[in-house]
Design an enzyme around this catalytic site. Structure first.
Site, PDB file in Angstrom:
ATOM      1  NE  ARG A  39     -72.206  17.596  78.004  1.00  0.00           N
ATOM      2  CZ  ARG A  39     -70.880  17.564  78.114  1.00  0.00           C
ATOM      3  NH1 ARG A  39     -70.287  18.203  79.103  1.00  0.00           N
ATOM      4  NH2 ARG A  39     -70.155  16.900  77.245  1.00  0.00           N
ATOM      5  CE  LYS A 197     -51.081  18.214  65.678  1.00  0.00           C
ATOM      6  NZ  LYS A 197     -50.362  18.115  66.952  1.00  0.00           N
ATOM      7  N   GLY A 354     -66.694  17.848  68.796  1.00  0.00           N
ATOM      8  CA  GLY A 354     -66.873  19.219  69.274  1.00  0.00           C
ATOM      9  C   GLY A 354     -66.834  20.244  68.157  1.00  0.00           C
ATOM     10  N   GLY A 377     -65.773  12.544  73.368  1.00  0.00           N
ATOM     11  CA  GLY A 377     -64.918  11.367  73.523  1.00  0.00           C
ATOM     12  C   GLY A 377     -65.631  10.046  73.279  1.00  0.00           C
TER      13      GLY A 377
HETATM   14  P1  ADP Z   1     -63.660  17.476  66.115  1.00  0.00           P
HETATM   15  O1  ADP Z   1     -63.581  18.339  67.356  1.00  0.00           O
HETATM   16  O2  ADP Z   1     -64.972  17.657  65.390  1.00  0.00           O
HETATM   17  O3  ADP Z   1     -63.362  16.021  66.389  1.00  0.00           O
HETATM   18  P2  ADP Z   1     -60.962  18.118  65.348  1.00  0.00           P
HETATM   19  O4  ADP Z   1     -60.708  18.678  66.701  1.00  0.00           O
HETATM   20  O5  ADP Z   1     -60.300  16.851  64.980  1.00  0.00           O
HETATM   21  O6  ADP Z   1     -62.537  18.001  65.079  1.00  0.00           O
HETATM   22  O7  ADP Z   1     -60.475  19.166  64.240  1.00  0.00           O
HETATM   23  C1  ADP Z   1     -60.926  20.476  64.165  1.00  0.00           C
HETATM   24  C2  ADP Z   1     -59.816  21.440  63.875  1.00  0.00           C
HETATM   25  O8  ADP Z   1     -59.118  21.123  62.668  1.00  0.00           O
HETATM   26  C3  ADP Z   1     -60.334  22.845  63.694  1.00  0.00           C
HETATM   27  O9  ADP Z   1     -59.784  23.669  64.695  1.00  0.00           O
HETATM   28  C4  ADP Z   1     -59.856  23.250  62.317  1.00  0.00           C
HETATM   29  O10 ADP Z   1     -59.436  24.604  62.243  1.00  0.00           O
HETATM   30  C5  ADP Z   1     -58.673  22.344  62.093  1.00  0.00           C
HETATM   31  N1  ADP Z   1     -58.366  22.202  60.669  1.00  0.00           N
HETATM   32  C6  ADP Z   1     -59.147  21.713  59.702  1.00  0.00           C
HETATM   33  N2  ADP Z   1     -58.533  21.773  58.502  1.00  0.00           N
HETATM   34  C7  ADP Z   1     -57.331  22.339  58.709  1.00  0.00           C
HETATM   35  C8  ADP Z   1     -56.226  22.667  57.855  1.00  0.00           C
HETATM   36  N3  ADP Z   1     -56.272  22.437  56.538  1.00  0.00           N
HETATM   37  N4  ADP Z   1     -55.140  23.227  58.424  1.00  0.00           N
HETATM   38  C9  ADP Z   1     -55.105  23.471  59.759  1.00  0.00           C
HETATM   39  N5  ADP Z   1     -56.108  23.174  60.617  1.00  0.00           N
HETATM   40  C10 ADP Z   1     -57.198  22.605  60.089  1.00  0.00           C
END
Ligand code: ADP
Ligand code: MG
Length: 396
Positions: A39, A197, A354, A377
């Protein structure tokens, strides 16, 4: 491109002008040392350009969550020296108790950082007296902090209505990239949405089905969609209470002519740990005690072919549990395909989030994407189609 905001190019002569520049200096710190200076480096272009043009540059930023209280452990005095080192010129710390006097004595081309904006309870409330207090310290306002633009705070939104307001170089680059990806993209457009999720990205999915031609769903959230389609996902992470919502999203996609791609082969394991025994199976062959942890190689290759026929890609969320080997395979393979297509000039690729940024770094391709947003965010709210107050306030 028709932009609805002004940039540093529209500021005219800034010699001797006091320019309030909102940056994101909210860096991680351990034992007084900045552990990731991304940053700070991102703030350099705007601050250096204005200083070179003879402005008195007064940087506004927050640091941590002091919640309107003065807290020495969250003073921007701690960031002043690290920023000076990254900027390569002198930076003075401006104590907010004596800000007016200090700024009065600043020379043209000098740079200062004002104390943590969030020490003032009026900052997060966007309070008129806070806006007045800050506005009195400057002649012009520059917002260079896209990552804070989803908050309507005094230093991110209110000030833009008080002083002539401009987008900084970082903000400008981010807005241009986001516009190319979802605002006015070249079609066909593909979106990759993954991550753990569905519940955290419902609004993203609802917005994207209306905007893109191909929606590629991976990661844990694909399990909920598979379950909605009657697939037995065994012991996988799955939000069974959201299968109805997943069905609604699939129907909305259908109506909007958006093709949804779900994995048809997957990598499964009985234990979630590094390098456990795995199987690659059709989604209909997942056993009751198995977890889906990555998209399979056949589906990944087919998704690569989808990208080959697209002009634009926007990506948020990894395709699998990429932190745990070997469940990074699909994310890495698809990221490499996207990077290669971008290098060839056939794809505009924009990614954010992230974990997504971490995954692209792990794949070694972050630099090959057209644009990688580190905004967290704010990036997600933009993916949801929301108007960001800090951006809206810059509109001409
Ligand atoms: P971002 O930070 O890029 O927005 P998220 O926080 O939504 O992404 O999701 C990332 C997380 O999702 C990671 O920790 C990853 O391990 C988890 N993940 C991805 N696929 C699976 C899966 N099939 N089962 C469990 N966790 C998963
Ligand atoms: Mg995350």
């Amino acid at each position: 491109m028709a932009r609805n905001f002004k940039t540093l190019d529209d500021m005219g002569d800034v010699t001797g002008k006091r320019v309030l520049v909102r940056e994101d200096l909210n860096v991680p710190m351990a034992d007084g040392v900045v552990t990731d200076d991304t940053r700070l480096r991102a703030a350099v272009s705007t601050v250096a350009e204005l200083a070179d043009k003879g402005a008195k540059v007064i940087v506004l930023a927050h640091f941590g969550r002091p919640k309107g209280q003065r807290d020495p452990s969250m003073s921007l005095a701690l960031v002043t020296l690290p920023f000076q080192q990254v900027l390569g010129r002198e930076v003075r710390f401006i104590d907010d108790q004596h800000a007016a006097e200090v700024i009065d004595k600043m020379q043209d081309g000098e740079v200062g950082i004002l104390e943590n904006t969030r020490f003032d309870p009026g900052e997060e409330k966007n309070a008129p007296d806070t806006i007045e207090r800050l506005a009195a310290l400057g002649d012009l306002y520059v917002n260079d902090a896209f990552s804070a633009a989803h908050r309507a705070h005094a230093s991110t939104e209110g000030l833009a209505h008080k002083l002539p307001a401009f987008a900084g170089r970082q903000m400008e680059a981010e807005l241009d990239a986001l516009d190319k990806a979802l605002g006015n993209p070249e079609h066909p457009v593909a979106a990759v949405v993954g991550g753990a999720k569905v519940s955290s990205k419902l609004d993203v999915l609802r917005h994207l089905v209306e905007k893109v031609d191909h929606l590629i769903i991976g990661g844990g959230m694909a399990n909920t969609f598979l379950a909605a389609r009657g697939v037995n996902v065994g012991n996988s992470l799955c939000e069974h209470d959201l299968t109805g919502t997943a069905e609604e999203i699939l129907e909305a996609a259908d109506k909007a002519n958006c093709t949804v791609h779900l994995p048809y082969d997957v990598v499964v394991a009985k234990e979630f740990k590094p390098n456990p025994p795995t199987r690659t199976v059709n989604v209909h062959e997942v056993a009751a005690d198995e977890m889906i942890l990555d998209v399979g190689p056949a589906a990944t290759e087919a998704l690569g072919d989808v990208l080959k026929n697209c002009r634009t890609l926007v990506w948020n969320g990894p395709m699998g549990a990429f932190e745990t080997p070997p469940f990074d395979a699909a994310t890495v393979a698809l990221a490499k395909t996207a990077a290669a297509l971008t290098k060839e000039g056939s794809l505009v690729s924009v990614a954010g989030g992230g974990d997504t940024v971490a995954a692209l770094n792990q794949a070694g391709v972050a630099d090959d994407f057209t644009f990688v947003s580190t905004a967290g965010g704010a990036f997600l709210e933009w993916m949801e189609g929301k108007e960001l107050p800090g951006v809206a306030a810059l509109a001409r």
